[in-house]
Design a protein around this motif. Structure first.
Motif, PDB file in Angstrom:
ATOM      1  N   LEU A 113     -56.823  65.001 -12.467  1.00  0.00           N
ATOM      2  CA  LEU A 113     -56.775  66.204 -11.572  1.00  0.00           C
ATOM      3  C   LEU A 113     -57.846  67.028 -11.536  1.00  0.00           C
ATOM      4  CD1 LEU A 113     -53.069  67.313 -12.468  1.00  0.00           C
ATOM      5  CD2 LEU A 113     -53.752  66.747 -10.414  1.00  0.00           C
ATOM      6  N   ALA A 114     -58.569  67.033 -12.636  1.00  0.00           N
ATOM      7  CA  ALA A 114     -59.899  67.843 -12.620  1.00  0.00           C
ATOM      8  C   ALA A 114     -60.686  67.260 -11.550  1.00  0.00           C
ATOM      9  CB  ALA A 114     -60.488  67.791 -13.865  1.00  0.00           C
ATOM     10  N   ALA A 115     -60.933  66.198 -11.071  1.00  0.00           N
ATOM     11  CA  ALA A 115     -61.602  65.754 -10.077  1.00  0.00           C
ATOM     12  C   ALA A 115     -61.029  66.291  -8.521  1.00  0.00           C
ATOM     13  CB  ALA A 115     -61.712  64.457  -9.939  1.00  0.00           C
ATOM     14  N   ALA A 116     -59.693  66.401  -8.512  1.00  0.00           N
ATOM     15  CA  ALA A 116     -59.161  66.700  -7.360  1.00  0.00           C
ATOM     16  C   ALA A 116     -59.341  68.528  -7.342  1.00  0.00           C
ATOM     17  CB  ALA A 116     -57.550  66.387  -7.495  1.00  0.00           C
ATOM     18  N   ARG A 117     -59.280  69.110  -8.384  1.00  0.00           N
ATOM     19  CA  ARG A 117     -59.445  70.353  -8.358  1.00  0.00           C
ATOM     20  C   ARG A 117     -61.009  70.746  -7.750  1.00  0.00           C
ATOM     21  NH1 ARG A 117     -56.975  70.300 -13.481  1.00  0.00           N
ATOM     22  NH2 ARG A 117     -54.951  70.962 -13.557  1.00  0.00           N
ATOM     23  N   ARG A 118     -62.020  69.846  -8.453  1.00  0.00           N
ATOM     24  CA  ARG A 118     -63.471  69.997  -7.690  1.00  0.00           C
ATOM     25  C   ARG A 118     -63.513  69.849  -6.262  1.00  0.00           C
ATOM     26  NH1 ARG A 118     -64.405  67.492 -12.801  1.00  0.00           N
ATOM     27  NH2 ARG A 118     -64.665  65.276 -11.741  1.00  0.00           N
ATOM     28  N   LYS A 119     -62.844  68.643  -5.627  1.00  0.00           N
ATOM     29  CA  LYS A 119     -62.869  68.414  -4.402  1.00  0.00           C
ATOM     30  C   LYS A 119     -62.290  69.660  -3.503  1.00  0.00           C
ATOM     31  CE  LYS A 119     -63.003  63.408  -4.608  1.00  0.00           C
ATOM     32  NZ  LYS A 119     -62.263  62.251  -4.429  1.00  0.00           N
ATOM     33  N   VAL A 120     -61.377  70.259  -3.906  1.00  0.00           N
ATOM     34  CA  VAL A 120     -60.751  71.122  -3.384  1.00  0.00           C
ATOM     35  C   VAL A 120     -61.633  72.454  -3.224  1.00  0.00           C
ATOM     36  CG1 VAL A 120     -58.764  72.954  -3.361  1.00  0.00           C
ATOM     37  CG2 VAL A 120     -58.254  70.795  -3.801  1.00  0.00           C
ATOM     38  N   LYS A 121     -62.381  72.825  -4.440  1.00  0.00           N
ATOM     39  CA  LYS A 121     -63.155  73.868  -4.365  1.00  0.00           C
ATOM     40  C   LYS A 121     -64.253  73.661  -3.285  1.00  0.00           C
ATOM     41  CE  LYS A 121     -64.788  77.089  -7.861  1.00  0.00           C
ATOM     42  NZ  LYS A 121     -66.122  77.642  -6.856  1.00  0.00           N
ATOM     43  N   GLU A 122     -64.981  72.463  -3.646  1.00  0.00           N
ATOM     44  CA  GLU A 122     -65.985  72.104  -2.839  1.00  0.00           C
ATOM     45  C   GLU A 122     -66.118  72.556  -1.609  1.00  0.00           C
ATOM     46  OE1 GLU A 122     -68.169  68.204  -1.646  1.00  0.00           O
ATOM     47  OE2 GLU A 122     -67.482  68.203  -3.836  1.00  0.00           O
ATOM     48  N   VAL A 123     -64.882  71.920  -1.008  1.00  0.00           N
ATOM     49  CA  VAL A 123     -64.620  72.009   0.412  1.00  0.00           C
ATOM     50  C   VAL A 123     -63.906  73.336   0.787  1.00  0.00           C
ATOM     51  CG1 VAL A 123     -63.140  71.224   2.592  1.00  0.00           C
ATOM     52  CG2 VAL A 123     -64.218  69.477   0.772  1.00  0.00           C
ATOM     53  N   ALA A 124     -63.360  74.049   0.083  1.00  0.00           N
ATOM     54  CA  ALA A 124     -62.871  75.211   0.437  1.00  0.00           C
ATOM     55  C   ALA A 124     -64.012  76.486   0.379  1.00  0.00           C
ATOM     56  CB  ALA A 124     -61.760  75.542  -0.591  1.00  0.00           C
ATOM     57  N   ASP A 125     -64.825  76.237  -0.583  1.00  0.00           N
ATOM     58  CA  ASP A 125     -66.090  77.234  -0.622  1.00  0.00           C
ATOM     59  C   ASP A 125     -67.018  76.775   0.568  1.00  0.00           C
ATOM     60  OD1 ASP A 125     -65.151  78.161  -3.265  1.00  0.00           O
ATOM     61  OD2 ASP A 125     -66.622  76.924  -4.279  1.00  0.00           O
ATOM     62  N   ARG A 126     -67.094  75.674   1.020  1.00  0.00           N
ATOM     63  CA  ARG A 126     -68.066  75.237   2.113  1.00  0.00           C
ATOM     64  C   ARG A 126     -67.340  76.059   3.409  1.00  0.00           C
ATOM     65  NH1 ARG A 126     -67.704  69.408   4.452  1.00  0.00           N
ATOM     66  NH2 ARG A 126     -68.431  69.756   6.520  1.00  0.00           N
ATOM     67  N   PHE A 127     -66.112  76.323   3.608  1.00  0.00           N
ATOM     68  CA  PHE A 127     -65.593  76.950   4.666  1.00  0.00           C
ATOM     69  C   PHE A 127     -65.033  78.176   4.551  1.00  0.00           C
ATOM     70  CE2 PHE A 127     -65.654  72.346   6.085  1.00  0.00           C
ATOM     71  CZ  PHE A 127     -66.190  72.602   7.129  1.00  0.00           C
ATOM     72  N   GLY A 128     -65.391  78.740   3.205  1.00  0.00           N
ATOM     73  CA  GLY A 128     -64.980  80.212   2.916  1.00  0.00           C
ATOM     74  C   GLY A 128     -63.505  80.247   2.771  1.00  0.00           C
ATOM     75  N   PHE A 129     -62.608  79.260   2.539  1.00  0.00           N
ATOM     76  CA  PHE A 129     -61.389  79.228   2.308  1.00  0.00           C
ATOM     77  C   PHE A 129     -61.119  79.795   0.906  1.00  0.00           C
ATOM     78  CE2 PHE A 129     -60.520  75.144   5.312  1.00  0.00           C
ATOM     79  CZ  PHE A 129     -60.909  75.943   6.471  1.00  0.00           C
ATOM     80  N   ARG A 130     -59.862  80.573   0.999  1.00  0.00           N
ATOM     81  CA  ARG A 130     -59.599  81.039  -0.628  1.00  0.00           C
ATOM     82  C   ARG A 130     -58.197  80.186  -1.001  1.00  0.00           C
ATOM     83  NH1 ARG A 130     -59.430  87.416  -0.435  1.00  0.00           N
ATOM     84  NH2 ARG A 130     -59.193  86.977  -2.744  1.00  0.00           N
ATOM     85  N   ILE A 131     -58.583  79.271  -1.503  1.00  0.00           N
ATOM     86  CA  ILE A 131     -57.410  78.330  -2.052  1.00  0.00           C
ATOM     87  C   ILE A 131     -57.395  77.971  -3.430  1.00  0.00           C
ATOM     88  CG2 ILE A 131     -56.439  75.950  -1.761  1.00  0.00           C
ATOM     89  CD1 ILE A 131     -57.508  75.903   1.026  1.00  0.00           C
ATOM     90  N   ASP A 132     -56.303  78.338  -4.063  1.00  0.00           N
ATOM     91  CA  ASP A 132     -56.276  77.994  -5.772  1.00  0.00           C
ATOM     92  C   ASP A 132     -55.816  76.624  -5.828  1.00  0.00           C
ATOM     93  OD1 ASP A 132     -55.720  77.662  -8.130  1.00  0.00           O
ATOM     94  OD2 ASP A 132     -54.166  79.333  -8.513  1.00  0.00           O
ATOM     95  N   PRO A 133     -56.654  75.498  -6.341  1.00  0.00           N
ATOM     96  CA  PRO A 133     -56.212  74.211  -6.382  1.00  0.00           C
ATOM     97  C   PRO A 133     -54.892  74.088  -7.165  1.00  0.00           C
ATOM     98  CG  PRO A 133     -58.598  74.515  -7.019  1.00  0.00           C
ATOM     99  CD  PRO A 133     -57.750  76.002  -6.836  1.00  0.00           C
ATOM    100  N   ASP A 134     -54.611  75.013  -8.037  1.00  0.00           N
ATOM    101  CA  ASP A 134     -53.362  74.854  -9.078  1.00  0.00           C
ATOM    102  C   ASP A 134     -52.132  75.488  -8.458  1.00  0.00           C
ATOM    103  OD1 ASP A 134     -54.462  73.276 -11.046  1.00  0.00           O
ATOM    104  OD2 ASP A 134     -55.616  75.054 -11.650  1.00  0.00           O
ATOM    105  N   ALA A 135     -52.115  76.102  -7.213  1.00  0.00           N
ATOM    106  CA  ALA A 135     -51.011  76.949  -6.479  1.00  0.00           C
ATOM    107  C   ALA A 135     -49.934  75.825  -5.979  1.00  0.00           C
ATOM    108  CB  ALA A 135     -51.526  77.885  -5.610  1.00  0.00           C
ATOM    109  N   ARG A 136     -48.800  76.323  -6.340  1.00  0.00           N
ATOM    110  CA  ARG A 136     -47.873  75.253  -5.662  1.00  0.00           C
ATOM    111  C   ARG A 136     -47.663  75.484  -4.128  1.00  0.00           C
ATOM    112  NH1 ARG A 136     -42.145  74.796  -8.827  1.00  0.00           N
ATOM    113  NH2 ARG A 136     -42.171  77.029  -8.182  1.00  0.00           N
TER     114      ARG A 136
END
Length: 504
Positions: A113-136
Motif C-alpha cells: 500500500l505504501a507504493a500505491a500511496r506514493r503513486k497517488v501523491k506523485e500524480v496528484a502533486d503533478r496536477f495540483g490535486f488535493r487527494i488523501d491516499p488514505d481517505a475512503r
C-alpha cells in the motif's frame, strides 16, 4: 501518437448502436464527441476501451491494428477511461482503489500500500490535486472522486483519456475546475476524447468536434459554431434553446412550508428552519451549490427524511409525518435527483417503471395480477408521447441511455393527476433536445394550474424556468427573489451573501 477508429460497427440485436463510425484522435488535443443521449457515443468509447468488441471495423494506434479483449488490453495500450458513473469501490481508500487489478506485493500475500500511496501523491502533486491516499472514497465529494478516477488512469501511463459525460454530476464550480484540468492534460500531450451534450463546455475547451446522431457520424463542427448550429446537428432539427413562457398567474392554495428543520442521523442541521410558499400556476426554483440542503428539503417534502420538524401543508393537508406512499397519494409528483438510485428499478422493464407509483391502481391490476395488455398499451402511449428511445415496453430500464431513463421518470410522474410537482435536477445528464422537451413539460404543468418546485444547480435552468427563485446556503434560505434577478446577485447569494438585504 495517433488513434484511428475505422468503420467501427456495434450491434445489440436489431439495434445498430454504432454504424460504420470513423474517428481520429491526435496527441495534445481535446476532441469532443457531441450527440444526444442514445446517439451511440458511450457505446463507441466502450468499444475503444475494450468493454465491448466491435462487430465490424478496426482500431489502430500509430497505424498498428489493436485487438482489445477487455479493458486490461486497452489500459496496456495507454488508454484510460473516466466513466460518467465512477468505477470506484466506496468502502476502499483511494490507494486501495488504485491498486485494483494492478496489485503490488512486498512479500507473499502482503499488498504494498505504501507504493500505491506514493503513486497517488506523485500524480496528484503533478496536477495540483488535493487527494488523501488514505481517505475512503465514500467520504469524498463527487468532484474529488472524479480526480481519483483521473489519477487511476494517469498512474497506468494513459496517453489517451476518455471522459464520458464527466460534468454530469459536478457543480458549476467543479465543472470550471475540471475544464482547467483537461486543458492542462492536453498541454502535456495527452489525447482526450470528451463525450458530452453540453454545448457551452464543448465550445469552451474542444479543439475539434465530431457530432454523432443515431449511431452515425453526421460531421465535424468548429468550436466557433453557434449553440444553435451545434444543437441542430445533434438532433437533426432546429432546437429552441430559450424557454418560452407566459407570465405566471398564480392561484390560491398550493404548498406552504413553515419553520422546517431537517436533521441528519448525527444530529447536524441540514435544513435550518426555513419557510416559503408555492402557489398553483407558478414555478419556484430552489437554487444553490449542491450540498446546501436542497436534497434534504426535497426529501422532507416527499416523506423520505425521518428527522423533520415544522410544517409542510399542501392545500391545507399536513404532510410532515406521513409515509412516502401517503404523500404520493396526495398528488405529489416527485422527480428525484438521482434517477438510477431513487427514480428507477434498472432490472424492471420500461412498462413496469412507468407504473411504479401506481402499483395499486386498479387500472393496471386485476385480482392482484398485472394486466399486461393494459400496461403495455399505456407504456407504448407514453413512449410515443415522451419520445422515449427504446426497443419497446419490455426493455429493461437500465439498458436505456441516461436521458431516456430520465424521460421514463418524467413520463411516470406527469401521467397522473398532480397537486404538486417536485423536480430535483430534472435535466442532469440530459442532452439538449431532451432538455427542451422536459422544460416544455414542466411549464405546461405550471400552466395547468399545478404548483411546481424545481431544484437545480444549473443556474441557466433556474433562470429559464423560475417565476421566483429561492437561494439556499448552508441549509437556510438566503432570500426569495424574482426570476429576472441579475446573475451576479444570484452568484453572491449562492455564496451566502444577500446584496439586496445589505443595500437595504
Amino acid at each position: 501518437m495517433k488513434l484511428e477508429l475505422r468503420s467501427v460497427t456495434k450491434r445489440f440485436g436489431s439495434l445498430v448502436a454504432n454504424d460504420h463510425i470513423d474517428l481520429e484522435l491526435r496527441s495534445g488535443e481535446i476532441h469532443a464527441l457531441l450527440g444526444e443521449n442514445g446517439a451511440g457515443k458511450s457505446t463507441l468509447m466502450n468499444v475503444l476501451y475494450g468493454l465491448y468488441q466491435a462487430d465490424e471495423g478496426e482500431i489502430l494506434i500509430d497505424g498498428v491494428p489493436q485487438h482489445f479483449r477487455g479493458p486490461g488490453d486497452a489500459i496496456g495500450a495507454g488508454i484510460g477511461m473516466v466513466h460518467q458513473h465512477f468505477m470506484l469501490i466506496p468502502v476502499f481508500t483511494v490507494a486501495e482503489n488504485l491498486m485494483l487489478g494492478h496489485e503490488q506485493t512486498r512479500g507473499p500475500g502482503i499488498l504494498d500500500l505504501a507504493a500505491a500511496r506514493r503513486k497517488v501523491k506523485e500524480v496528484a502533486d503533478r496536477f495540483g490535486f488535493r487527494i488523501d491516499p488514505d481517505a475512503r472514497v465514500e467520504d469524498l465529494p463527487v468532484g474529488v472522486q472524479q480526480r481519483v478516477e483521473i489519477v487511476k488512469a494517469l498512474v497506468h501511463n494513459a496517453r489517451i483519456l476518455i471522459f464520458d459525460e464527466p460534468t454530469a454530476v459536478l457543480t458549476p464550480q467543479e465543472t470550471d475546475e475540471f475544464m482547467a484540468i483537461m486543458r492542462q492534460l492536453r498541454d502535456e500531450g495527452t489525447a482526450i476524447v470528451f463525450i458530452t451534450h453540453k454545448l457551452r463546455e464543448v465550445r469552451e475547451v474542444a479543439d475539434r468536434i465530431t457530432v454523432v446522431r443515431l449511431g452515425k457520424v453526421i460531421g465535424e463542427a468548429s468550436p466557433s459554431a453557434s449553440n444553435s448550429e451545434l444543437a441542430s446537428m445533434m438532433v437533426g432539427r432546429s432546437v429552441e434553446l430559450t424557454v418560452h413562457k407566459d407570465p405566471a398567474t398564480p392561484g390560491e392554495g398550493g404548498l406552504t412550508v413553515r419553520d422546517l428543520q431537517v436533521l441528519a442521523e448525527d444530529g447536524s442541521v441540514m435544513v435550518d428552519r426555513i419557510g416559503f410558499d408555492v402557489r398553483p400556476g407558478e414555478v419556484l426554483a430552489i437554487a444553490g451549490v449542491q450540498g446546501n440542503g436542497q436534497t434534504e428539503l426535497a426529501e422532507a417534502i416527499v416523506g423520505l427524511q425521518s428527522r423533520v420538524s415544522g410544517s409542510i401543508r399542501l392545500d391545507g393537508i399536513e404532510l410532515v409525518g406521513r409515509s412516502v406512499r401517503a404523500v404520493l397519494d396526495e398528488g405529489v409528483g416527485f422527480v428525484p435527483e438521482d434517477r438510477q438510485i431513487d427514480g428507477l428499478v434498472g432490472s424492471f422493464t420500461v412498462a413496469e417503471n412507468l407504473m411504479l407509483d401506481r402499483s395499486s391502481d386498479r387500472v393496471f391490476l386485476s385480482r392482484g395480477t398485472i394486466r399486461r395488455r393494459v400496461l403495455d398499451a399505456f407504456a407504448k402511449e407514453k413512449i410515443r408521447e415522451f419520445d422515449i428511445r427504446t426497443q419497446g415496453p419490455g426493455s429493461p430500464a437500465g439498458s436505456l441511455s441516461g436521458g431516456n431513463q430520465q424521460k421514463v421518470v418524467i413520463a411516470r410522474e406527469l401521467s397522473r393527476e398532480l397537486r404538486l410537482l417536485l423536480a430535483s435536477q430534472p435535466t442532469r445528464g440530459v442532452d439538449v433536445g431532451s432538455i427542451e422537451f422536459i422544460h416544455k413539460r414542466i411549464i405546461a404543468t405550471r400552466d395547468a394550474g399545478v404548483p411546481v418546485i424545481v431544484v437545480s444547480s444549473e443556474l441557466d435552468e433556474v433562470v429559464a424556468l423560475a417565476d421566483r427563485i429561492a437561494v439556499m446556503y448552508r441549509g437556510a434560505i438566503v432570500g426569495v427573489v424574482p426570476a429576472d434577478t441579475p446573475r451576479d446577485v444570484l452568484g453572491l447569494m449562492m455564496a451566502g451573501v444577500n446584496p439586496m438585504e445589505d443595500a437595504a
